[in-house]
Motif scaffolding. Sequence first.
Motif, short mmCIF file in Angstrom:
data_model
loop_
_atom_site.label_atom_id
_atom_site.label_comp_id
_atom_site.label_asym_id
_atom_site.label_seq_id
_atom_site.Cartn_x
_atom_site.Cartn_y
_atom_site.Cartn_z
N GLY A 107 0.84 -1.19 0.00
CA GLY A 107 0.00 0.00 0.00
C GLY A 107 0.88 1.24 0.00
O GLY A 107 2.09 1.15 0.18
N ASP A 108 0.27 2.40 -0.17
CA ASP A 108 1.02 3.67 -0.21
C ASP A 108 2.22 3.56 -1.17
O ASP A 108 3.35 3.84 -0.80
CB ASP A 108 1.51 4.04 1.20
CG ASP A 108 2.17 5.43 1.22
OD1 ASP A 108 1.85 6.24 0.32
OD2 ASP A 108 3.00 5.70 2.11
N ASN A 109 1.94 3.14 -2.38
CA ASN A 109 3.03 2.95 -3.35
C ASN A 109 2.91 3.91 -4.53
O ASN A 109 3.40 3.63 -5.62
CB ASN A 109 3.07 1.51 -3.83
CG ASN A 109 1.86 1.16 -4.68
OD1 ASN A 109 0.86 1.89 -4.66
ND2 ASN A 109 1.93 0.07 -5.42
N PHE A 110 2.24 5.04 -4.33
CA PHE A 110 2.11 6.01 -5.42
C PHE A 110 3.43 6.78 -5.55
O PHE A 110 3.89 7.43 -4.60
CB PHE A 110 0.97 6.98 -5.13
CG PHE A 110 0.69 7.90 -6.28
CD1 PHE A 110 0.01 7.45 -7.40
CD2 PHE A 110 1.14 9.22 -6.26
CE1 PHE A 110 -0.25 8.30 -8.47
CE2 PHE A 110 0.90 10.07 -7.33
CZ PHE A 110 0.21 9.61 -8.44
N ILE A 111 4.07 6.70 -6.71
CA ILE A 111 5.41 7.28 -6.87
C ILE A 111 5.50 8.29 -8.01
O ILE A 111 6.57 8.86 -8.22
CB ILE A 111 6.47 6.17 -7.11
CG1 ILE A 111 6.15 5.37 -8.38
CG2 ILE A 111 6.59 5.26 -5.90
CD1 ILE A 111 7.24 4.39 -8.78
N LEU A 112 4.43 8.51 -8.77
CA LEU A 112 4.54 9.39 -9.94
C LEU A 112 4.96 10.81 -9.54
O LEU A 112 5.82 11.42 -10.19
CB LEU A 112 3.22 9.43 -10.71
CG LEU A 112 2.80 8.12 -11.38
CD1 LEU A 112 1.56 8.35 -12.24
CD2 LEU A 112 3.91 7.55 -12.24
N ASP A 113 4.35 11.34 -8.47
CA ASP A 113 4.72 12.70 -8.05
C ASP A 113 6.18 12.75 -7.59
O ASP A 113 6.92 13.69 -7.89
CB ASP A 113 3.80 13.16 -6.92
CG ASP A 113 2.39 13.45 -7.42
OD1 ASP A 113 2.22 13.57 -8.65
OD2 ASP A 113 1.47 13.55 -6.58
N ASP A 114 6.59 11.70 -6.84
CA ASP A 114 7.99 11.65 -6.40
C ASP A 114 8.94 11.62 -7.59
O ASP A 114 9.96 12.32 -7.61
CB ASP A 114 8.23 10.40 -5.54
CG ASP A 114 7.53 10.49 -4.18
OD1 ASP A 114 7.31 11.62 -3.72
OD2 ASP A 114 7.21 9.44 -3.61
N LEU A 115 8.60 10.80 -8.60
CA LEU A 115 9.48 10.69 -9.77
C LEU A 115 9.57 12.01 -10.52
O LEU A 115 10.66 12.42 -10.94
CB LEU A 115 8.97 9.59 -10.70
CG LEU A 115 9.33 8.16 -10.31
CD1 LEU A 115 8.62 7.17 -11.22
CD2 LEU A 115 10.84 7.94 -10.39
N ASN A 116 8.42 12.66 -10.70
CA ASN A 116 8.46 13.96 -11.38
C ASN A 116 9.36 14.94 -10.62
O ASN A 116 10.14 15.68 -11.23
CB ASN A 116 7.04 14.53 -11.47
CG ASN A 116 6.30 14.02 -12.70
OD1 ASN A 116 6.88 13.87 -13.77
ND2 ASN A 116 5.01 13.75 -12.55
N ARG A 117 9.24 14.93 -9.29
CA ARG A 117 10.07 15.84 -8.48
C ARG A 117 11.55 15.47 -8.59
O ARG A 117 12.40 16.34 -8.74
CB ARG A 117 9.61 15.76 -7.02
CG ARG A 117 10.46 16.57 -6.04
CD ARG A 117 9.93 16.43 -4.61
NE ARG A 117 9.75 15.06 -4.20
CZ ARG A 117 10.74 14.25 -3.81
NH1 ARG A 117 12.00 14.71 -3.80
NH2 ARG A 117 10.51 13.00 -3.43
N ILE A 118 11.85 14.18 -8.55
CA ILE A 118 13.26 13.75 -8.60
C ILE A 118 13.90 14.08 -9.95
O ILE A 118 15.02 14.59 -10.01
CB ILE A 118 13.35 12.22 -8.33
CG1 ILE A 118 12.99 11.94 -6.88
CG2 ILE A 118 14.73 11.69 -8.66
CD1 ILE A 118 12.78 10.47 -6.58
#
Length: 525
Positions: A107-118
């Motif tokens: 669960g809590d595995n949403f990463i698209l925003d993190d990837l965009n930021r990185i």
Amino acid sequence: MTDAQKRQLQAALWGIANDLRGKMDADQFRDYILGFIFYKYLSERMQLYADRLLQPDGLKFQDLREGSAEGEEYLEALRAEAIDELGYFLRPSELFSAMAAKGARKGDNFILDDLNRILANIQRSTMGADSEEDFDHLFEDMDLGSTKLGRTVSERNLLVTKILARLDDDRVDFRLDQVDSDVLGDAYEYLIAQFASGAGKKAGEFYTPQQVSTVLAKIVTSGKVRLQNVYDPTCGSGSLLLRVAREVGIRNIADGFYGQEANRTTYNLARMNMILHGVNYRKFSIKQDDTLERPQHLHKRFEAVVANPPFSANWSADPHFAQDERFSAYGRLAPASKADFAFVLHMVHQLADNGVAAVILPHGALFRGAAEGDIRRILIAERNYLDAVIGLPANIFYGTGIPTCVLVLKKHRESPENILFIDASRRFDRGKNQNLLLDDDVEAIVQAYVSRSEEKGFSHRASLSEIEENDYNLNIPRYVDTYEPAPEIDLAAVTADLKAQESGLAEINRVIAEFCQDLGVEAPV
């Protein structure tokens, strides 16, 4: 790493691409999979570099506590060192492995925003540094909000987590810890070639088949173990530049790699390709713009110049180019509908006095008249720059079946009294979708060029007077006679064979007639 292990890695990466792209076109998925591979490379390179710097303190990069005073002090010191040496910086929480782990949670595995930021942070880390231009908008083709990745945000996140998980697998080992290893560079080139084979006409925008690249690279480095620099005015994915580097070694190209590419996506691919092959950001200058209209390296001169420009492309041929220093000495401009000789003259202008240029052109450039005929005459009769003409087989490029050739040019030729013609048009292996030059074919072409030897039906040294007699028409059959007389016919043998056939036919007719008589029906013969 053995060749078998290299092939295993290449197959694994191509398998990931095929398994996960779903209904997306191969060339569309290319930008994502190559982008994520590049992100993984940057992460592993950053981690290795930081671990090495932290080793005296007994620390590991991933163990630094972000947010703590001590951790941030270490990170600031590492940032300064990494920006100077690698050209970019990533924090431990921004590493590929950290994102893959988060994406793999239940669960809590949403990463698209993190990837965009990185990805934005990687570019932001270079701002104000010498590497800023090399990373500028480098990830812009990885649109994580595109519906190409999935109809909903959840679908897109699911696909991206799958890609990261597959690339984070132990079997996808880039071996960056091994000195002089170019495993990833080889794998990246392999993927580019695979995507090119499925991209049809679009492939010509970013890839020159490896065997053709090798011919050009071996010719421009012939007799040399070092180069001052190398330049490709239509560099695509940078494959030709890197092929030249393979011949002499990246470290033996003193001043580095220079290229220009009009297509934005391909330009990004070229910059990634350079970095993935271990070319330091200080050693390459890849620019994005139209080479003929707005050249970016006009005042540089290069020891090796290679190019596979778009065949017979349109260009403005604006009258003001008649005063351009690249074209003014030739009296005519290349026609607006065929820019082939505009690229040739651009390359000649950029060529150093001790340099060699090799350019791929459509066959028509050898014999078309009008302005192109005049330019050929001046290149040969007045400048004496043309060193060799090499005819290649038809259908060896992705997206086009037209026959092509290579022109080799030098400003100071070792054999100024003649021009070497090589007809390699019949040296190929017939592939499923296109013809292929084999290693033996490449070797034969290069050896003929180096030795300038003559071989009936393959190579010929044409004197300048011979070229003049042909009115500077360079069509290869005028110089290399590939005519093979038909074998003599033995008329006596043919007559005997016909008589034998007639005799046999008479016997067959007799048997048929007997069967028909027994059956009480009329014989057909």
